[in-house]
Design a protein around this motif. Structure first.
Motif, PDB file in Angstrom:
ATOM      1  N   VAL A  94       0.849  -1.187   0.000  1.00 50.95           N
ATOM      2  CA  VAL A  94       0.000   0.000   0.000  1.00 50.95           C
ATOM      3  C   VAL A  94       0.884   1.236   0.000  1.00 50.95           C
ATOM      4  CG1 VAL A  94      -1.736   1.286   1.304  1.00 50.95           C
ATOM      5  CG2 VAL A  94      -1.800  -1.206   1.277  1.00 50.95           C
ATOM      6  N   GLY A  95       0.559   2.180  -0.847  1.00 48.12           N
ATOM      7  CA  GLY A  95       1.299   3.439  -0.836  1.00 48.12           C
ATOM      8  C   GLY A  95       1.253   4.116  -2.183  1.00 48.12           C
ATOM      9  N   LEU A  96       1.565   5.383  -2.144  1.00 50.83           N
ATOM     10  CA  LEU A  96       1.610   6.187  -3.360  1.00 50.83           C
ATOM     11  C   LEU A  96       3.066   6.366  -3.755  1.00 50.83           C
ATOM     12  CD1 LEU A  96      -0.975   8.869  -2.283  1.00 50.83           C
ATOM     13  CD2 LEU A  96      -1.343   6.990  -3.876  1.00 50.83           C
ATOM     14  N   GLU A  97       3.343   6.161  -5.022  1.00 53.45           N
ATOM     15  CA  GLU A  97       4.709   6.323  -5.505  1.00 53.45           C
ATOM     16  C   GLU A  97       4.908   7.765  -5.928  1.00 53.45           C
ATOM     17  OE1 GLU A  97       5.464   3.443  -8.507  1.00 53.45           O
ATOM     18  OE2 GLU A  97       5.049   1.765  -7.167  1.00 53.45           O
ATOM     19  N   ASP A  98       5.866   8.421  -5.292  1.00 56.85           N
ATOM     20  CA  ASP A  98       6.187   9.812  -5.611  1.00 56.85           C
ATOM     21  C   ASP A  98       7.506   9.840  -6.368  1.00 56.85           C
ATOM     22  OD1 ASP A  98       5.043  10.622  -2.327  1.00 56.85           O
ATOM     23  OD2 ASP A  98       3.945  10.780  -4.202  1.00 56.85           O
ATOM     24  N   ASP A  99       7.440   9.591  -7.673  1.00 58.23           N
ATOM     25  CA  ASP A  99       8.649   9.525  -8.481  1.00 58.23           C
ATOM     26  C   ASP A  99       9.364  10.866  -8.550  1.00 58.23           C
ATOM     27  OD1 ASP A  99       7.153   7.195 -10.844  1.00 58.23           O
ATOM     28  OD2 ASP A  99       8.246   6.844  -8.981  1.00 58.23           O
ATOM     29  N   ASP A 100       8.614  11.963  -8.480  1.00 61.46           N
ATOM     30  CA  ASP A 100       9.226  13.290  -8.554  1.00 61.46           C
ATOM     31  C   ASP A 100      10.142  13.553  -7.368  1.00 61.46           C
ATOM     32  OD1 ASP A 100       7.768  13.627 -10.843  1.00 61.46           O
ATOM     33  OD2 ASP A 100       6.222  14.876  -9.904  1.00 61.46           O
ATOM     34  N   GLU A 101       9.764  13.029  -6.215  1.00 59.81           N
ATOM     35  CA  GLU A 101      10.550  13.260  -5.007  1.00 59.81           C
ATOM     36  C   GLU A 101      11.563  12.150  -4.766  1.00 59.81           C
ATOM     37  OE1 GLU A 101       7.959  14.068  -1.730  1.00 59.81           O
ATOM     38  OE2 GLU A 101       6.754  15.445  -2.906  1.00 59.81           O
ATOM     39  N   GLY A 102      11.599  11.173  -5.676  1.00 58.27           N
ATOM     40  CA  GLY A 102      12.604  10.128  -5.602  1.00 58.27           C
ATOM     41  C   GLY A 102      12.355   9.058  -4.568  1.00 58.27           C
TER      42      GLY A 102
ATOM     43  N   ARG B 233     -13.540  -1.540  -5.151  1.00 59.30           N
ATOM     44  CA  ARG B 233     -13.275  -0.248  -5.794  1.00 59.30           C
ATOM     45  C   ARG B 233     -11.781   0.040  -5.828  1.00 59.30           C
ATOM     46  NH1 ARG B 233     -17.556   3.995  -3.495  1.00 59.30           N
ATOM     47  NH2 ARG B 233     -15.729   4.506  -2.290  1.00 59.30           N
ATOM     48  N   LEU B 234     -11.101  -0.276  -4.739  1.00 56.82           N
ATOM     49  CA  LEU B 234      -9.662  -0.071  -4.680  1.00 56.82           C
ATOM     50  C   LEU B 234      -8.941  -1.015  -5.656  1.00 56.82           C
ATOM     51  CD1 LEU B 234      -7.338   1.464  -3.426  1.00 56.82           C
ATOM     52  CD2 LEU B 234      -7.408  -0.115  -1.497  1.00 56.82           C
ATOM     53  N   LEU B 235      -9.435  -2.236  -5.799  1.00 58.78           N
ATOM     54  CA  LEU B 235      -8.851  -3.169  -6.773  1.00 58.78           C
ATOM     55  C   LEU B 235      -9.032  -2.661  -8.198  1.00 58.78           C
ATOM     56  CD1 LEU B 235      -9.904  -6.656  -5.360  1.00 58.78           C
ATOM     57  CD2 LEU B 235      -7.607  -5.667  -5.400  1.00 58.78           C
ATOM     58  N   ASP B 236     -10.183  -2.077  -8.481  1.00 58.21           N
ATOM     59  CA  ASP B 236     -10.414  -1.500  -9.806  1.00 58.21           C
ATOM     60  C   ASP B 236      -9.409  -0.383 -10.079  1.00 58.21           C
ATOM     61  OD1 ASP B 236     -12.507  -3.226 -10.333  1.00 58.21           O
ATOM     62  OD2 ASP B 236     -14.060  -1.784  -9.764  1.00 58.21           O
TER      63      ASP B 236
ATOM     64  N   LEU C 230      -1.574  -1.515  -4.125  1.00 54.80           N
ATOM     65  CA  LEU C 230      -2.803  -0.735  -3.987  1.00 54.80           C
ATOM     66  C   LEU C 230      -2.446   0.748  -3.997  1.00 54.80           C
ATOM     67  CD1 LEU C 230      -4.565  -2.844  -1.224  1.00 54.80           C
ATOM     68  CD2 LEU C 230      -4.886  -2.971  -3.693  1.00 54.80           C
ATOM     69  N   PRO C 231      -3.000   1.507  -4.947  1.00 54.96           N
ATOM     70  CA  PRO C 231      -2.640   2.911  -5.110  1.00 54.96           C
ATOM     71  C   PRO C 231      -3.435   3.848  -4.206  1.00 54.96           C
ATOM     72  CG  PRO C 231      -4.124   2.286  -6.848  1.00 54.96           C
ATOM     73  CD  PRO C 231      -3.888   1.051  -6.012  1.00 54.96           C
ATOM     74  N   CYS C 232      -3.137   3.822  -2.928  1.00 53.58           N
ATOM     75  CA  CYS C 232      -3.728   4.781  -2.005  1.00 53.58           C
ATOM     76  C   CYS C 232      -2.764   4.964  -0.844  1.00 53.58           C
ATOM     77  CB  CYS C 232      -5.116   4.355  -1.533  1.00 53.58           C
ATOM     78  SG  CYS C 232      -5.148   2.968  -0.414  1.00 53.58           S
ATOM     79  N   SER C 233      -2.971   6.000  -0.074  1.00 56.82           N
ATOM     80  CA  SER C 233      -2.077   6.250   1.055  1.00 56.82           C
ATOM     81  C   SER C 233      -2.296   5.202   2.140  1.00 56.82           C
ATOM     82  CB  SER C 233      -2.314   7.648   1.622  1.00 56.82           C
ATOM     83  OG  SER C 233      -3.547   7.682   2.308  1.00 56.82           O
ATOM     84  N   VAL C 234      -1.299   5.037   2.978  1.00 56.05           N
ATOM     85  CA  VAL C 234      -1.404   4.092   4.093  1.00 56.05           C
ATOM     86  C   VAL C 234      -2.553   4.501   5.008  1.00 56.05           C
ATOM     87  CG1 VAL C 234      -0.221   3.195   6.133  1.00 56.05           C
ATOM     88  CG2 VAL C 234       1.018   3.394   3.975  1.00 56.05           C
TER      89      VAL C 234
ATOM     90  N   HIS D 195     -15.009   8.360   0.080  1.00 58.01           N
ATOM     91  CA  HIS D 195     -14.029   8.340  -1.002  1.00 58.01           C
ATOM     92  C   HIS D 195     -12.648   8.415  -0.387  1.00 58.01           C
ATOM     93  CE1 HIS D 195     -14.438  12.613  -0.095  1.00 58.01           C
ATOM     94  NE2 HIS D 195     -13.255  12.777  -0.646  1.00 58.01           N
ATOM     95  N   PHE D 196     -11.675   8.074  -1.174  1.00 55.35           N
ATOM     96  CA  PHE D 196     -10.306   8.100  -0.700  1.00 55.35           C
ATOM     97  C   PHE D 196      -9.579   9.250  -1.358  1.00 55.35           C
ATOM     98  CE2 PHE D 196     -11.784   3.717  -0.424  1.00 55.35           C
ATOM     99  CZ  PHE D 196     -11.676   3.552   0.939  1.00 55.35           C
ATOM    100  N   HIS D 197      -9.017  10.112  -0.555  1.00 57.72           N
ATOM    101  CA  HIS D 197      -8.360  11.299  -1.078  1.00 57.72           C
ATOM    102  C   HIS D 197      -7.242  10.943  -2.050  1.00 57.72           C
ATOM    103  CE1 HIS D 197     -10.606  13.805   1.651  1.00 57.72           C
ATOM    104  NE2 HIS D 197     -10.279  12.984   2.637  1.00 57.72           N
ATOM    105  N   SER D 198      -6.526   9.872  -1.781  1.00 54.16           N
ATOM    106  CA  SER D 198      -5.366   9.543  -2.596  1.00 54.16           C
ATOM    107  C   SER D 198      -5.673   8.542  -3.692  1.00 54.16           C
ATOM    108  CB  SER D 198      -4.263   8.987  -1.702  1.00 54.16           C
ATOM    109  OG  SER D 198      -4.709   7.827  -1.059  1.00 54.16           O
ATOM    110  N   CYS D 199      -6.895   8.035  -3.729  1.00 54.56           N
ATOM    111  CA  CYS D 199      -7.224   7.016  -4.726  1.00 54.56           C
ATOM    112  C   CYS D 199      -7.953   7.605  -5.900  1.00 54.56           C
ATOM    113  CB  CYS D 199      -8.085   5.921  -4.084  1.00 54.56           C
ATOM    114  SG  CYS D 199      -7.244   5.079  -2.762  1.00 54.56           S
TER     115      CYS D 199
END
Length: 108
Positions: free
Chosen positions: A19-27, A48-51, A67-71, A104-108
């Motif tokens: 679980v987590g968001l990848e922040d490629d800009d911040e490395g 919904r999160l799986l979709d 899973l693309p959402c914040s912890v 809803h999920f702010h990061s999803c």
């Protein structure tokens, strides 16, 4: 070496997710590994999160399910699922399982 191997194993009936968001800009990325019951896969909120994961990562990824959402959002989702599936509240039994529109999920 066997101890490290045991950490990676998941009990029968459970699934490892990343679980987590990848922040490629911040490395970097702020992801965390969780082990969840397979029953989560059938819950409408988790579906919904799986979709969303399918849209972001596709079907084929290496390693655990990503899973693309914040912890924090994932922890809230897990709390909601656990709260709905806890049988201890039989004296407050509610038969409705409708999802609130505001969820809803702010990061999803």
């Amino acid at each position: 070496m066997q101890e490290d191997n045991k950490k990676m194993k998941v009990k029968k009936g459970f699934l490892a997710v990343q679980v987590g968001l990848e922040d490629d800009d911040e490395g970097g990325s702020s992801s965390q590994r969780f082990v969840i019951p397979i029953s989560y896969l059938y819950h409408p909120l988790f579906k919904r999160l799986l979709d969303k994961a399918r849209e972001v990562y596709g079907y084929h990824t290496d390693g655990p399910l990503k899973l693309p959402c914040s912890v924090d959002d994932f922890l809230h989702l897990r709390w909601r699922i656990e709260k709905e599936s806890t049988p201890d509240h039989h004296h407050h039994h509610h038969t409705h399982h409708r999802l609130p529109h505001a969820l809803h999920f702010h990061s999803c």
